[in-house]
Design an enzyme around this catalytic site. Structure first.
Site, PDB file in Angstrom:
ATOM      1  N   LEU A 141       0.817  -1.215   0.000  1.00  0.00           N
ATOM      2  CA  LEU A 141       0.000   0.000   0.000  1.00  0.00           C
ATOM      3  C   LEU A 141       0.849   1.262   0.000  1.00  0.00           C
ATOM      4  CD1 LEU A 141      -3.177   0.483   0.169  1.00  0.00           C
ATOM      5  CD2 LEU A 141      -2.394  -1.862   0.405  1.00  0.00           C
ATOM      6  N   GLU A 142       1.963   1.238   0.705  1.00  0.00           N
ATOM      7  CA  GLU A 142       2.762   2.448   0.838  1.00  0.00           C
ATOM      8  C   GLU A 142       3.543   2.801  -0.426  1.00  0.00           C
ATOM      9  OE1 GLU A 142       2.765   4.731   3.091  1.00  0.00           O
ATOM     10  OE2 GLU A 142       1.329   3.693   4.361  1.00  0.00           O
ATOM     11  N   THR A 143       4.223   1.827  -1.014  1.00  0.00           N
ATOM     12  CA  THR A 143       5.102   2.148  -2.154  1.00  0.00           C
ATOM     13  C   THR A 143       5.032   1.132  -3.285  1.00  0.00           C
ATOM     14  OG1 THR A 143       6.972   0.977  -1.138  1.00  0.00           O
ATOM     15  CG2 THR A 143       6.775   3.346  -0.680  1.00  0.00           C
ATOM     16  N   TRP A 170      -1.274   4.218  11.887  1.00  0.00           N
ATOM     17  CA  TRP A 170      -0.274   4.357  10.811  1.00  0.00           C
ATOM     18  C   TRP A 170      -0.779   5.388   9.806  1.00  0.00           C
ATOM     19  CZ3 TRP A 170       3.822   0.520   9.338  1.00  0.00           C
ATOM     20  CH2 TRP A 170       4.414   0.824   8.103  1.00  0.00           C
ATOM     21  N   TYR A 230      -8.098   3.200   4.229  1.00  0.00           N
ATOM     22  CA  TYR A 230      -6.753   2.634   4.237  1.00  0.00           C
ATOM     23  C   TYR A 230      -6.698   1.375   5.094  1.00  0.00           C
ATOM     24  CZ  TYR A 230      -1.669   2.374   5.024  1.00  0.00           C
ATOM     25  OH  TYR A 230      -0.358   1.944   5.112  1.00  0.00           O
TER      26      TYR A 230
END
Length: 404
Positions: free
Chosen positions: A124-126, A305, A311
């Site tokens: 999800l982040e990168t 987070w 999310y």
């Protein structure tokens, strides 16, 4: 870590307590840089580190543009989810979990975070490190520190980033990330990097850009410190009983799983919920026509987070599917793409009719959802607090072109 505007997610940015300068018409960026450099030295950063870093720091106008910009359209859950929990991401996540299995199982033993969750956060982040950002972090942070809107917070993050560069022997030129300063595979802000980053590969440096081991170990340490509850899941998709009172949804209406079971809620496949005393609450991110979830303690940890229910659901469901589940049982409804002006117009209509939802801002917070529920009850609608098309029409909101 990124932040999202959504129909069901009011977001906040924490503020540090450090004093900070702000740029005005008579106080330009160069003068602000000088003060920031002096502040860094006064906080104990070596002068040679400060001089090296500030020699490359420049004003980035694009950062201010992005900080000021607000999305034209309000993101719906189906749109958000379908772009993030994809077949490719599930497949890639399974490959990477297998590749890193020995390390991931060691991390679970030490920190208590199951492998599929760590891989889901990474995805999800990168996109598993596929896109870590391209903006110069120190310049971005300095630009925001010298801007009056959130000067205090970003001054603190800049000071921490400089301390990181010194502690981890980081080359400022290689410190790239998001426009707001999030860095590496896991998109840690400098304060999270400084406090929670761990040298996972044993080379003497916690490098969240170049070391997957460092990034995953740091993510496990971070989640553990956020309060991850070992041995329990994030939540689960459920089916709500006919006639469910949607005023019972939301964080303020927590009950044990066994109590929700007694009220007729079942698992998504229709089977009974477990007889668990675990505290849970109902989340309905797309209204009564979309999927429903029971959210547990770890759901709230995920939101620490990134403070977004969308999310948290995406992380949880991506983790489930990486671990082998088939995905959502309920279908995602086809929802209109409302503009922020559409939501503001609805908020104004609700205020005009006596439902106090606060100043219209185009963001669906708790007050607006409560106002919609009361409006729906008055008009004999399913009171899910969701701004469906029938709500807009009944309230007399003139929608933007294409939503009529």
């Amino acid at each position: 870590m990124k932040r999202f505007f959504s129909l069901f997610s009011g977001l906040t940015v924490a503020c540090a307590t450090l004093a900070a300068p702000a740029v005005s018409a008579t106080d330009d960026f160069a003068q602000c840089k000088t003060r920031l450099a002096a502040k860094a030295v006064s906080q104990g950063v070596a002068k040679e580190v400060v001089d090296n870093a500030f020699s490359t720091i420049t004003y980035v106008n694009r950062v201010i543009e992005l900080d000021r910009s607000q999305p034209e359209f309000v993101t719906t859950f189906p749109s958000y989810y379908s772009k993030r929990v994809t077949n490719w991401r599930v497949s890639k996540g399974r490959q990477l979990m297998q590749k890193h299995w020995p390390m991931l199982t060691r991390l679970q033993q030490k920190y208590g975070i199951p492998p599929h969750y760590l891989v889901a956060f990474w995805g999800l982040e990168t996109n598993f490190g596929g896109y870590k950002g391209t903006m110069p972090v120190l310049s971005s942070l300095a630009t925001l520190a010298c801007d009056e809107r959130r000067s205090t917070y970003f001054t603190g993050e800049l000071m921490t980033a400089l301390k990181l560069a010194e502690r981890e022997y980081l080359n400022p030129a290689n410190m790239v990330g998001s426009w707001a300063g999030a860095m590496g595979h896991t998109q840690f802000m400098p304060s999270a990097y400084y406090k929670y980053a761990v040298d996972g590969d044993g080379d003497g440096q916690a490098n969240l850009w170049d070391s997957e081991a460092d990034a995953l170990t740091s993510a496990a340490n971070f989640l553990n410190n956020l309060g991850w509850n070992q041995g329990t899941r994030w939540g689960r998709e459920v089916v709500l009983p006919e006639g469910f009172d949607y005023r019972e949804s939301g964080y303020g209406n927590r009950r044990s799983v066994i109590d929700w079971k007694a009220l007729g809620i079942t698992q998504a496949d229709g089977s009974a919920l477990p007889d668990s005393t675990l505290s849970a609450y109902v989340v309905v991110p797309a209204g009564h026509e979309g999927p429903a979830f029971l959210a547990y303690q770890n759901f709230r940890v995920i939101m620490r987070w990134n403070n977004s229910e969308f999310y948290a659901i995406a992380v949880g469901e991506l983790a489930n599917q990486i671990a082998g589940s088939d995905g959502l049982v309920a279908s995602l409804p086809d929802l209109p793409a409302y503009t922020r002006n559409d939501i503001m117009a609805l908020q104004q209509k609700l205020n005009d009719e006596g439902y106090d939802v606060g100043k219209p801002d185009g963001i669906m917070g708790p007050a607006t959802r409560s106002g919609i529920r009361e409006f729906q009850l008055k008009h004999n609608m399913i009171a899910d607090g969701f701004p469906a098309m029938d709500v807009m029409k009944k309230a007399g909101v003139k929608l933007a072109a294409g939503n009529n």
